[in-house]
Design an enzyme around this catalytic site. Sequence first.
Site, short mmCIF file in Angstrom:
data_model
loop_
_atom_site.label_atom_id
_atom_site.label_comp_id
_atom_site.label_asym_id
_atom_site.label_seq_id
_atom_site.Cartn_x
_atom_site.Cartn_y
_atom_site.Cartn_z
N GLU A 1 68.81 57.94 58.61
CA GLU A 1 68.62 59.37 58.36
C GLU A 1 69.95 59.90 57.87
OE1 GLU A 1 67.05 60.66 62.13
OE2 GLU A 1 65.07 59.84 61.66
N LYS B 1 76.33 54.05 69.89
CA LYS B 1 77.70 54.44 69.55
C LYS B 1 77.68 55.88 69.03
CE LYS B 1 80.32 54.37 66.05
NZ LYS B 1 81.00 55.67 66.32
P1 NAD Z 1 79.36 59.48 59.27
O1 NAD Z 1 78.51 58.69 58.34
O2 NAD Z 1 80.79 59.62 58.95
O3 NAD Z 1 79.31 58.85 60.75
C1 NAD Z 1 78.09 58.70 61.44
C2 NAD Z 1 78.26 57.60 62.48
O4 NAD Z 1 78.46 56.36 61.81
C3 NAD Z 1 79.46 57.79 63.39
O5 NAD Z 1 79.12 57.37 64.70
C4 NAD Z 1 80.50 56.86 62.76
O6 NAD Z 1 81.50 56.44 63.66
C5 NAD Z 1 79.62 55.70 62.34
N1 NAD Z 1 80.17 54.86 61.28
C6 NAD Z 1 81.06 55.21 60.31
N2 NAD Z 1 81.30 54.14 59.51
C7 NAD Z 1 80.56 53.11 59.98
C8 NAD Z 1 80.37 51.75 59.58
N3 NAD Z 1 80.98 51.26 58.52
N4 NAD Z 1 79.53 51.00 60.32
C9 NAD Z 1 78.87 51.50 61.37
N5 NAD Z 1 79.01 52.77 61.80
C10 NAD Z 1 79.83 53.57 61.11
O7 NAD Z 1 78.64 60.89 59.41
P2 NAD Z 1 79.16 62.15 60.21
O8 NAD Z 1 80.26 62.79 59.44
O9 NAD Z 1 79.37 61.79 61.63
O10 NAD Z 1 77.85 63.08 60.17
C11 NAD Z 1 77.56 63.97 59.13
C12 NAD Z 1 76.55 63.33 58.18
O11 NAD Z 1 75.37 63.01 58.89
C13 NAD Z 1 76.11 64.30 57.08
O12 NAD Z 1 76.02 63.60 55.88
C14 NAD Z 1 74.74 64.75 57.55
O13 NAD Z 1 73.88 65.21 56.53
C15 NAD Z 1 74.23 63.51 58.19
N6 NAD Z 1 73.15 63.82 59.12
C16 NAD Z 1 71.87 63.46 58.80
C17 NAD Z 1 70.82 63.77 59.64
C18 NAD Z 1 69.40 63.40 59.33
O14 NAD Z 1 68.56 63.48 60.22
N7 NAD Z 1 69.08 63.01 58.10
C19 NAD Z 1 71.08 64.45 60.84
C20 NAD Z 1 72.40 64.80 61.13
C21 NAD Z 1 73.43 64.47 60.27
#
Ligand code: NAD
Length: 493
Positions: free
Chosen positions: A254, A178
């Site tokens: 991550e 997803k």
């Molecule tokens: P997010 O947590 O809002 O969303 C990430 C994914 O999770 C999306 O596909 C979203 O639709 C899904 N999601 C949201 N709520 C969910 C739920 N309750 N159950 C299952 N899936 C759900 O993050 P974002 O805004 O898309 O990305 C930015 C974040 O990602 C930042 O915090 C960044 O630091 C982190 N990030 C971490 C890494 C790493 O390798 N550590 C890499 C890239 C980004």
Amino acid sequence: MSTTVSEVKHLIGTEWVASSDGDTFESRDPHDGSLLATVARGTADDGRAAIAAARTAFDDGPWPQMSPKERAAILHAVADNVDEHRDELAQLETRDGGKTITQSLHAEIPRVAHNFRFFADYVAMAGNEAYPDGDLFSYTLYPPAGVVSAISPWNAPLMLATWKIAPALAFGNTVVLKPAPQTPLTAHRFAELALEAGLPPGVLNVVQGFGGDAVAGPLTSDSRVDRITFTGSSATGVKILQAAAANHTPVSAEMGGKSANIIFADADLDVAVPKAIRAIFGGNGQVCLSGTRLLVQNSIREEFLERFTEEARNLKVGDPKDPASFMGPLIEEQHLEKVHGYVELAQEEGGKIITGGERLTGAEHKDGFYYPPTIITGLTNEARAAREEIFGPVETVLGFDTEEEALRITNDSPYGLAGMLFTQNLDRAHRMAARWKAGTVWINTFFERDLRLPFGGEGISGLGREGGQYSREFFTEPRAVTIRLQRSGADHD
Ligand code: NAD
């Protein structure tokens, strides 16, 4: 070459399908708001259907039974097809998420192909432990775990999605991906290319949409899922861990970061200044690993800041399709407001803005979500703007006098994803790397990755590690096999 995808559906088994209730959402270009595609808005039923398809492909299909070499041949063909469509995928990524074309073309899409080649070869070449011990002969098997849910973010869409899909597939699992709703396009196009390259149907399924009760719900809570690999924010990570706990499903997460970038007085500033610029403003500041807390030794603070600020002011922020742009737009309005809210908060907390700090609204920027490189001094490490993840082009600069003080400030964070250190004193570099609370430490560089090394974070930045053998631990069910050998073969001839 087509660089548009106008309609995005789910890939479930062999079929491209609309959502079960027919609902859709729009994907728009953050540069000018133009409509890029209408996207199927997945329901929980869609999530369950994709899991069922992945389950069937795992339980009855050839994929898990193939030898690693057979799988590697297909995964190499996938990588080749990505390379052949590099320009198209890079254009899609840049239009969908605002990443500069230079980065999409020369870093992220090439890394997509590399993810596949690396894990295909890693699995084909990896050995198993074997322990001959007198009459006992023991060894380890690494059978695939089963069905993997992969949930990815918008900030490096296809690079991060394939950082999950490639190892999961290489170790013999089947996958439901997803992607983030902000950036659905490249996952869709990639799935087409993977099928074209010979990936058997049902091995990779892609559902589009949102988290919570929507399509992502079953991906984290259905008992037919054997592994969940997630990249996203720390807050979402908690929800996923809670959902997964009901079925004891292992999760690799991550998550966010607030990494320190430490510049010592003996650093080569011709290296440190451009790397520090790249570490915070590269990727439009929307990079989990960014060096968002810049710690500069007080004796060179003024000189460093002058050079750093000068370079930041000269960065071209504009249309990400223009190869001259160093930064493009932020992902969406709501995110821009969040970033700007942190800048306002920093001022309330006593911070002084050295450059940036206001949304860009000139002719080139007026229809997009543009925010300039922003540098803030005068905060302490207790300020919320210095502690919480802003995920934008905002650098908070702190001073320090001693190595011990730098380490104390660095480790005083709930996050522990990465860190950077610029010094010419290698003894100090090793000393600090050993005591740094971070999954990755870079010395005199930034963002370079060897995929054999563990990748992940400490604290609220991560749970578990992926990469090389660490991916094998997660995507397989390591199994101990012990045989008692007969002392003599005479009775058995
Ligand atoms: P997010 O947590 O809002 O969303 C990430 C994914 O999770 C999306 O596909 C979203 O639709 C899904 N999601 C949201 N709520 C969910 C739920 N309750 N159950 C299952 N899936 C759900 O993050 P974002 O805004 O898309 O990305 C930015 C974040 O990602 C930042 O915090 C960044 O630091 C982190 N990030 C971490 C890494 C790493 O390798 N550590 C890499 C890239 C980004």
